[in-house]
Design a protein around this motif. Structure first.
Motif, PDB file in Angstrom:
ATOM      1  N   TYR A  18       2.272 -10.830  -0.329  1.00 29.37           N
ATOM      2  CA  TYR A  18       1.719 -11.864   0.432  1.00 29.37           C
ATOM      3  C   TYR A  18       1.690 -13.160  -0.476  1.00 29.37           C
ATOM      4  O   TYR A  18       0.911 -13.084  -1.522  1.00 29.37           O
ATOM      5  CB  TYR A  18       0.615 -11.843   0.951  1.00 29.37           C
ATOM      6  N   MET A  21       0.884 -12.702  -4.164  1.00 27.93           N
ATOM      7  CA  MET A  21       0.141 -11.495  -4.397  1.00 27.93           C
ATOM      8  C   MET A  21       1.036 -10.051  -3.966  1.00 27.93           C
ATOM      9  O   MET A  21       1.284 -10.067  -2.954  1.00 27.93           O
ATOM     10  CB  MET A  21      -0.952 -11.451  -3.661  1.00 27.93           C
ATOM     11  N   VAL A  23       0.696  -6.862  -2.976  1.00 30.07           N
ATOM     12  CA  VAL A  23      -0.332  -5.990  -2.396  1.00 30.07           C
ATOM     13  C   VAL A  23       0.228  -4.545  -2.639  1.00 30.07           C
ATOM     14  O   VAL A  23      -0.629  -3.642  -3.249  1.00 30.07           O
ATOM     15  CB  VAL A  23      -0.503  -6.287  -0.944  1.00 30.07           C
ATOM     16  N   SER A  42     -10.916   2.031  -1.129  1.00 34.81           N
ATOM     17  CA  SER A  42     -11.941   0.870  -0.764  1.00 34.81           C
ATOM     18  C   SER A  42     -11.180  -0.161  -0.132  1.00 34.81           C
ATOM     19  O   SER A  42     -10.118  -0.409  -0.181  1.00 34.81           O
ATOM     20  CB  SER A  42     -12.948   0.657  -2.083  1.00 34.81           C
ATOM     21  N   SER A  43     -11.905  -1.037   0.395  1.00 33.35           N
ATOM     22  CA  SER A  43     -11.507  -2.299   1.075  1.00 33.35           C
ATOM     23  C   SER A  43     -10.484  -3.193   0.164  1.00 33.35           C
ATOM     24  O   SER A  43     -10.946  -3.396  -0.925  1.00 33.35           O
ATOM     25  CB  SER A  43     -12.740  -2.895   1.636  1.00 33.35           C
ATOM     26  N   GLY A  44      -9.250  -3.578   0.835  1.00 33.56           N
ATOM     27  CA  GLY A  44      -8.479  -4.368  -0.049  1.00 33.56           C
ATOM     28  C   GLY A  44      -7.539  -3.628  -0.728  1.00 33.56           C
ATOM     29  O   GLY A  44      -6.550  -4.315  -1.479  1.00 33.56           O
ATOM     30  N   CYS A  45      -7.524  -2.279  -0.852  1.00 37.65           N
ATOM     31  CA  CYS A  45      -6.572  -1.606  -1.878  1.00 37.65           C
ATOM     32  C   CYS A  45      -5.134  -1.808  -1.155  1.00 37.65           C
ATOM     33  O   CYS A  45      -4.408  -1.268  -1.809  1.00 37.65           O
ATOM     34  CB  CYS A  45      -7.386  -0.528  -2.172  1.00 37.65           C
ATOM     35  N   GLY A  46      -5.139  -1.780   0.095  1.00 39.21           N
ATOM     36  CA  GLY A  46      -3.569  -2.068   0.409  1.00 39.21           C
ATOM     37  C   GLY A  46      -3.473  -0.804   1.534  1.00 39.21           C
ATOM     38  O   GLY A  46      -2.000  -0.620   1.924  1.00 39.21           O
ATOM     39  N   SER A  48      -4.002  -0.478   4.891  1.00 37.80           N
ATOM     40  CA  SER A  48      -3.408  -1.028   6.162  1.00 37.80           C
ATOM     41  C   SER A  48      -2.028  -1.432   6.087  1.00 37.80           C
ATOM     42  O   SER A  48      -1.236  -1.596   6.732  1.00 37.80           O
ATOM     43  CB  SER A  48      -4.470  -2.135   6.781  1.00 37.80           C
ATOM     44  N   THR A  49      -1.995  -2.354   4.822  1.00 35.72           N
ATOM     45  CA  THR A  49      -0.527  -2.714   4.543  1.00 35.72           C
ATOM     46  C   THR A  49       0.550  -1.698   4.567  1.00 35.72           C
ATOM     47  O   THR A  49       1.524  -1.894   5.075  1.00 35.72           O
ATOM     48  CB  THR A  49      -0.736  -3.768   3.102  1.00 35.72           C
ATOM     49  N   GLU A 164      -8.179   3.266  10.623  1.00 32.69           N
ATOM     50  CA  GLU A 164      -9.722   3.589  10.420  1.00 32.69           C
ATOM     51  C   GLU A 164     -10.155   3.705  12.101  1.00 32.69           C
ATOM     52  O   GLU A 164     -10.890   2.938  12.533  1.00 32.69           O
ATOM     53  CB  GLU A 164     -10.186   2.541   9.971  1.00 32.69           C
ATOM     54  N   HIS A 197     -11.632   4.616   4.884  1.00 34.37           N
ATOM     55  CA  HIS A 197     -12.306   4.634   3.413  1.00 34.37           C
ATOM     56  C   HIS A 197     -13.539   5.886   3.500  1.00 34.37           C
ATOM     57  O   HIS A 197     -14.611   5.437   2.644  1.00 34.37           O
ATOM     58  CB  HIS A 197     -12.714   3.238   3.233  1.00 34.37           C
TER      59      HIS A 197
HETATM   60  N1  LIG Z   1      -1.481 -11.156   6.075  1.00 31.16           N
HETATM   61  C1  LIG Z   1      -1.980 -11.353   4.949  1.00 31.16           C
HETATM   62  N2  LIG Z   1      -1.757 -12.526   4.112  1.00 31.16           N
HETATM   63  C2  LIG Z   1      -2.105 -12.546   2.988  1.00 31.16           C
HETATM   64  N3  LIG Z   1      -2.984 -11.484   2.128  1.00 31.16           N
HETATM   65  C3  LIG Z   1      -3.088 -10.297   3.116  1.00 31.16           C
HETATM   66  C4  LIG Z   1      -2.415 -10.283   4.433  1.00 31.16           C
HETATM   67  N4  LIG Z   1      -2.911  -9.046   4.902  1.00 31.16           N
HETATM   68  C5  LIG Z   1      -3.564  -8.449   3.848  1.00 31.16           C
HETATM   69  N5  LIG Z   1      -3.731  -9.243   2.767  1.00 31.16           N
HETATM   70  C6  LIG Z   1      -4.453  -8.806   1.476  1.00 31.16           C
HETATM   71  O1  LIG Z   1      -3.800  -7.691   0.992  1.00 31.16           O
HETATM   72  C7  LIG Z   1      -4.763  -6.910   0.686  1.00 31.16           C
HETATM   73  C8  LIG Z   1      -4.736  -5.365   0.942  1.00 31.16           C
HETATM   74  O2  LIG Z   1      -5.196  -5.593   2.420  1.00 31.16           O
HETATM   75  P1  LIG Z   1      -5.138  -4.333   3.211  1.00 31.16           P
HETATM   76  O3  LIG Z   1      -5.428  -4.833   4.740  1.00 31.16           O
HETATM   77  O4  LIG Z   1      -3.965  -3.818   3.212  1.00 31.16           O
HETATM   78  O5  LIG Z   1      -6.587  -3.576   2.796  1.00 31.16           O
HETATM   79  P2  LIG Z   1      -6.957  -2.355   3.106  1.00 31.16           P
HETATM   80  O6  LIG Z   1      -6.927  -1.307   2.135  1.00 31.16           O
HETATM   81  O7  LIG Z   1      -6.760  -1.901   4.431  1.00 31.16           O
HETATM   82  O8  LIG Z   1      -8.558  -2.597   3.301  1.00 31.16           O
HETATM   83  P3  LIG Z   1      -9.714  -2.430   4.492  1.00 31.16           P
HETATM   84  O9  LIG Z   1     -10.167  -1.194   4.363  1.00 31.16           O
HETATM   85  O10 LIG Z   1     -10.893  -3.534   4.341  1.00 31.16           O
HETATM   86  O11 LIG Z   1      -9.049  -2.381   5.858  1.00 31.16           O
HETATM   87  C9  LIG Z   1      -6.093  -7.663   0.655  1.00 31.16           C
HETATM   88  O12 LIG Z   1      -6.360  -8.257  -0.491  1.00 31.16           O
HETATM   89  C10 LIG Z   1      -5.880  -8.643   1.781  1.00 31.16           C
HETATM   90  O13 LIG Z   1      -6.782  -9.718   1.693  1.00 31.16           O
END
Ligand SMILES: Nc1ncnc2c1ncn2[C@@H]1O[C@H](COP(=O)(O)OP(=O)(O)OP(=O)(O)O)[C@@H](O)[C@H]1O
Ligand SMILES: [Mg+2]
Length: 368
Positions: A18, A21, A23, A42-46, A48-49, A164, A197
């Motif tokens: 992104y 960054m 991810v 944990s939150s933000g580790c990627g 969902s990505t 989740e 998580h």
């Molecule tokens: N569309 C986007 N544009 C820019 N950054 C993004 C986008 N989607 C996710 N990110 C960033 O990518 C990183 C991973 O996000 P992701 O949603 O995969 O985390 P996650 O592990 O699912 O977290 P959570 O448990 O909070 O759902 C985060 O830092 C998030 O801010």
């Protein structure tokens, strides 16, 4: 790596970026047919990505995604043979439950009668038949999530993706639906990839857990192995409540072979199974709260600590104690031992079960 014939989802050198960054930066993962794989982190580790990349909901910068032997890296979500369930349910508010469940089939041009047949069959399976004519607003959170699961199931996909799905539900409903999802997997046998998580969900549902941090898989192993043989300090500290106790010390070589020394305690490394022989330097001893027993004062190899907090939990009691050099330890006592609980403020002697201990290189964090 898994056998190609039994591989359901295969991810090679996956990169999702992104802006500037990364991810996910070169992630590899093979998921077996019929496997229940949990992505935990944990939150933000990627998490969902990664799930969205498998589903085709975000743009992959580089790498390859194979589902059931097909390269789907650039395929439309609808052509990937997947069904997905989101945390937010994502139901259409103006449609009834039956219409919500059948919508995906309708836009694919399936005949009305077949849609009705599949929706009814799935509703029966999920015990939501009585809700088919209602709209999402007239359902509880748990019922909405059942409908969302039903909408994924009617597609008879090879692979189900869950992001989740239970996060918005209260504790009791979470526990109930968690069991239902496990039953669902047992009876359907599909490949399931489940993001959470919540470590209890991960431990109870997974065939294998992929523990993620900063877009990287830290460990990929069955739950019991992740719990008893964590690959590094991060994984060791992430799973378990209370978390694993860490005792800082030093491994040095001695006349009888290498030994671990910490304030008030020293033992030969051959007391830990498969102990390293080559390593010397700062090391961290990891012990789960259940890996100690209370022992009489002055027992050789025991740690002395002062009881600072007692948490009775019914089936067990957690004792928190602090050693002379300030290390905080948690100790789990079962209800049988609970009859002889130490009193707050007293000194206790804790005998660690070294066979169950983990040792880590303090600097790199890696398991030794
Ligand atoms: N569309 C986007 N544009 C820019 N950054 C993004 C986008 N989607 C996710 N990110 C960033 O990518 C990183 C991973 O996000 P992701 O949603 O995969 O985390 P996650 O592990 O699912 O977290 P959570 O448990 O909070 O759902 C985060 O830092 C998030 O801010
Ligand atoms: Mg997420």
């Amino acid at each position: 790596m898994l056998d190609a014939q039994t591989t359901s989802v295969s991810i090679r050198d996956l990169r999702v970026t992104y802006g500037t960054m990364h991810v996910l930066d070169g992630l590899n993962l093979d998921i077996a047919e019929g496997e229940f794989l949990v992505l935990l982190g944990s939150s933000g580790c990627g998490k969902s990505t990664l799930l969205n990349a498998i589903a085709g909901l975000n743009t992959v910068t580089a790498g390859k995604i194979m589902i059931s032997g097909q390269d789907v890296t650039r395929a439309e979500p609808k052509d990937r043979g997947i069904g997905m369930v989101f945390q937010s349910y994502a139901l259409y508010p103006r449609m009834t439950v039956a219409q919500n469940m059948g919508f995906g089939l309708k836009i694919r041009g399936m005949a009305k009668a077949e849609i009705a047949e599949r929706v009814n069959h799935t509703a029966k399976f999920l015990q939501i038949e009585h809700l088919l004519k209602r709209r999402p607003a007239d359902l509880s959170g748990g019922q909405r999530q059942r409908v969302a699961i039903g909408r994924a199931l009617v597609r008879k996909a090879d692979v189900f993706l869950f992001d989740e799905p239970l996060s918005n539900l209260d504790a009791q409903l979470r526990a109930d639906l968690r069991i239902e999802i496990k039953r669902l997997h047992q009876s359907l046998g599909n490949t399931m990839i489940y993001v959470t998580h919540d470590q209890v969900e991960a431990m109870t549902l997974a065939d294998r857990i992929a523990v993620m941090k900063d877009g990287k898989i830290q460990q990929l192993a069955p739950p019991a192995e992740v719990y008893t043989r964590p690959a590094n300090l991060f994984v060791a500290g992430f799973l378990g409540t209370p978390k694993m106790n860490f005792i800082e010390g030093e491994i040095s070589s001695g006349p009888q072979g290498p030994h671990f020394t910490t304030a008030g305690m020293s033992f030969d490394l051959d007391r830990i199974s498969s102990a390293p022989l080559a390593f010397t330097g700062p090391a961290t001893l990891g012990l789960r709260p259940e890996d100690f027993v209370l022992c009489p004062e002055g027992t050789a190899g025991s740690l002395e600590a002062e009881v600072t907090l007692i948490e009775p939990l019914g089936s067990e009691t957690i004792i928190w104690a602090t050693t002379a050099n300030g290390t905080q330890l948690s100790l789990r006592l079962g209800s049988a031992q609970g009859q002889h609980l130490p009193a707050l403020g007293t000194q206790v002697f804790l005998q660690p079960d070294l066979v169950r201990a983990s040792l880590f290189d303090t600097q790199s964090g890696q398991r030794l």
